[in-house]
Write an enzyme that holds these catalytic residues in place. Structure first.
Site, PDB file in Angstrom:
ATOM      1  N   HIS A 262       0.827  -1.208   0.000  1.00  0.00           N
ATOM      2  CA  HIS A 262       0.000   0.000   0.000  1.00  0.00           C
ATOM      3  C   HIS A 262       0.863   1.261   0.000  1.00  0.00           C
ATOM      4  O   HIS A 262       0.726   2.133  -0.865  1.00  0.00           O
ATOM      5  CB  HIS A 262      -0.909  -0.024   1.229  1.00  0.00           C
ATOM      6  CG  HIS A 262      -1.748   1.207   1.408  1.00  0.00           C
ATOM      7  ND1 HIS A 262      -3.088   1.244   1.078  1.00  0.00           N
ATOM      8  CD2 HIS A 262      -1.450   2.446   1.889  1.00  0.00           C
ATOM      9  CE1 HIS A 262      -3.575   2.456   1.332  1.00  0.00           C
ATOM     10  NE2 HIS A 262      -2.599   3.198   1.837  1.00  0.00           N
ATOM     11  N   GLU A 263       1.762   1.353   0.965  1.00  0.00           N
ATOM     12  CA  GLU A 263       2.581   2.566   1.078  1.00  0.00           C
ATOM     13  C   GLU A 263       3.502   2.731  -0.132  1.00  0.00           C
ATOM     14  O   GLU A 263       3.802   3.857  -0.544  1.00  0.00           O
ATOM     15  CB  GLU A 263       3.398   2.540   2.377  1.00  0.00           C
ATOM     16  CG  GLU A 263       2.579   2.470   3.656  1.00  0.00           C
ATOM     17  CD  GLU A 263       1.559   3.598   3.805  1.00  0.00           C
ATOM     18  OE1 GLU A 263       1.728   4.659   3.178  1.00  0.00           O
ATOM     19  OE2 GLU A 263       0.585   3.393   4.554  1.00  0.00           O
ATOM     20  N   HIS A 266       1.855   4.780  -2.770  1.00  0.00           N
ATOM     21  CA  HIS A 266       2.028   6.218  -2.526  1.00  0.00           C
ATOM     22  C   HIS A 266       3.419   6.671  -2.992  1.00  0.00           C
ATOM     23  O   HIS A 266       3.565   7.705  -3.641  1.00  0.00           O
ATOM     24  CB  HIS A 266       1.902   6.514  -1.031  1.00  0.00           C
ATOM     25  CG  HIS A 266       0.512   6.486  -0.500  1.00  0.00           C
ATOM     26  ND1 HIS A 266      -0.507   7.264  -0.998  1.00  0.00           N
ATOM     27  CD2 HIS A 266      -0.029   5.796   0.550  1.00  0.00           C
ATOM     28  CE1 HIS A 266      -1.613   7.046  -0.301  1.00  0.00           C
ATOM     29  NE2 HIS A 266      -1.345   6.156   0.645  1.00  0.00           N
ATOM     30  N   GLU A 292      -4.616   8.016  -2.651  1.00  0.00           N
ATOM     31  CA  GLU A 292      -5.095   6.728  -2.151  1.00  0.00           C
ATOM     32  C   GLU A 292      -5.460   5.782  -3.289  1.00  0.00           C
ATOM     33  O   GLU A 292      -5.368   4.559  -3.142  1.00  0.00           O
ATOM     34  CB  GLU A 292      -6.291   6.922  -1.220  1.00  0.00           C
ATOM     35  CG  GLU A 292      -5.934   7.496   0.136  1.00  0.00           C
ATOM     36  CD  GLU A 292      -4.928   6.651   0.898  1.00  0.00           C
ATOM     37  OE1 GLU A 292      -5.008   5.406   0.827  1.00  0.00           O
ATOM     38  OE2 GLU A 292      -4.060   7.233   1.570  1.00  0.00           O
TER      39      GLU A 292
END
Length: 507
Positions: A262-263, A266, A292
């Protein structure tokens, strides 16, 4: 005034912003607890310098001059100037002492939040949260333009053009869709075996696997790093420094594995912004929802893909050093997509996750549009979890203290997570018109997916608004039905609902 002078001033502002970013990263990854008060003073001082320059005489002069002489700017200069002007008009009326006070309050609140998590007692955080809310309410009149409600003002800080009116409608559609899917799974679905998911996988084993995966997905470790923290986050310092963090559980590998993926989404976004925008306010994501969309595309869209896991499972088994050698691929994959009501947002499955966001959205509306008593928030939180998910927190740690956002006064941020999920599903629909994501993820080269995202989203930074990016990339405005359809496809297949279960899935 000329463009070179403007860019020089913007670079100095950006250098202060980078410094504040590194200090914030340090607070959340390793700063000694007793350094809190001293760090608060440093942050307040630096933020005062940063904010005073953002609305200072040189920026004011540039806005006056280039508003009258736009043709003296290059094409890049015009894009940057419009963003500078927009930010200035939002902030120049705000008293410097008010922003400085908020910076000091959030620095203190971060430490109080961490301490209250240890005691599992909201009362230890209540004073700091109340201060953050009070200061934010004082700021709203300075930020407000033509928004219908106070909470709309905060939503626009993170997602330009967003409103309570839009979110109430979209969230209702998503909520109803999720409830319908959950009902079908309960009536017709076959629960996957998850008994093996709690087997021990050491931090080192997990780290070897997930760092290998995110490098394949496109995260550049020569311009990033992975650190430990309480609440995972990514922080973009500059075009060569996009840092990610995670937390580990040796009996729940999913938490860190999916958290890091997930990160990294980003981080990949910020690593891919066109370098011509470096040291300007364009070198950042255009909105939290779009940001997001990139992290959730990585974590959920790619992370739910059967072809992706079929390719990665042998590497996962190798990293686990025998722990999962007796588990078939199909059983392993199905276990990853189990859905059940849970208390912790960042540990929620991809079907129930939006319900966690809707709860927070409704509470924030109550804080800023209805003036709810802060002391009542834990009770309201617990009631909503029972109503929406059928579970009730037994303490504040697994309830209202689980998220870092309110300690940073990031009110209006939470809806971005659900918007990002909707954007991600819509982007998948558009991407699959041009290439087969299954074929790419089954291959040895994931670059076509990242290159598509770079072309459609990443390269623009904040030079285009979210509505324009989504319209240009997908050919239509936000449509939550793509998310509902996507969740049906994934969960009806994994749960072997007869009319959706493929022959392959049943093997």
């Amino acid at each position: 005034m000329n463009e070179k002078e403007l860019m020089k001033e913007l670079k100095e502002i950006n250098l202060l912003q980078q410094t504040l970013g590194i200090l914030d990263w340090d607070i959340q990854t390793g700063m000694p607890e007793k350094a809190s008060e001293d760090r608060s003073e440093v942050n307040s001082y630096l933020y005062s310098l940063y904010f005073s320059k953002k609305i200072g005489p040189k920026i004011k002069e540039a806005i006056q001059y280039f508003s009258e002489h736009p043709n003296e700017l290059s094409e890049t200069g015009k894009i940057v100037f419009e963003k500078v002007k927009e930010d200035y008009e939002l902030e120049y009326k705000v008293p410097e002492e008010l922003m400085t006070a908020l910076t000091a309050a959030t620095s203190t609140a971060q430490v109080q939040w961490q301490q209250s998590r240890e005691t599992k007692n909201f009362a230890d955080f209540q004073e700091a949260l109340t201060k953050n809310i009070e200061l934010t309410k004082q700021l709203i009149p300075y930020w407000k333009k033509d928004e219908a409600t106070d909470y709309d003002v905060l939503l626009n800080q993170y997602e330009p053009g967003m409103s309570v009116e839009i979110l109430d409608r979209v969230f209702q559609q998503v909520k109803e869709g999720i409830m319908e899917i959950r009902k079908t799974l309960a009536e017709k679905g076959h629960e996957p075996d998850t008994s093996f998911l709690s087997r021990k996988m050491t931090k080192a084993q997990q780290k070897r696997f997930v760092t290998g995966v995110i490098e394949q997905l496109g995260y550049d470790f020569s311009r990033g790093r992975l650190d430990d923290t309480i609440h995972p986050f990514m922080i973009g310092i500059n075009h060569n420094d996009a840092r990610i963090t995670t937390r580990w559980n040796e009996h729940d590998f999913k938490m860190a594995v999916f958290g890091v993926i997930h990160e990294a989404g980003h981080g990949m976004y910020e690593q891919d912004i066109d370098e011509k925008f470096a040291y300007t306010p364009i070198y950042q994501g255009t909105s939290m929802g779009i940001h997001e969309s990139q992290s959730l595309f990585n974590e959920i869209i790619i992370g739910s893909n059967r072809s992706f896991w079929e390719k990665q499972y042998p590497f996962f088994q190798q990293c686990a050093e025998g722990t999962f050698d007796d588990i078939s691929f199909t059983d392993f994959y199905r276990s990853l997509k189990q859905t059940q009501a849970s208390l912790i947002r960042i540990e929620a499955d991809s079907l129930t996750y939006p319900l966690h966001i809707i709860i927070r959205y409704e509470i924030e509306k109550m804080i800023f549009n209805e003036g709810v008593d802060v002391a009542q928030l834990p009770t309201i939180w617990n009631q909503k979890y029972e109503e929406y998910l059928g579970v009730r927190p037994s303490n504040d740690l697994e309830g209202i203290l689980q998220d870092v956002h309110w300690s940073g006064a990031s009110f209006g941020y939470f809806p971005s997570y659900a918007l990002g999920y909707m954007y991600a599903a819509q982007l998948l629909h558009a991407l699959e018109k041009e290439l087969s994501i299954d074929e790419v993820l089954a291959s040895d080269d994931y670059r076509p997916i990242k290159e598509w995202m770079k072309e459609k989203i990443h390269q623009y930074g904040a030079s285009r608004k979210p509505t324009q990016l989504i319209q240009d990339a997908t050919g239509e405005v936000l449509n939550p039905q793509y998310l509902i359809d996507y969740m049906k496809k994934i969960y009806f297949s994994v749960y072997q609902v007869a009319e959706f279960s493929s022959e392959k899935e049943g093997k």
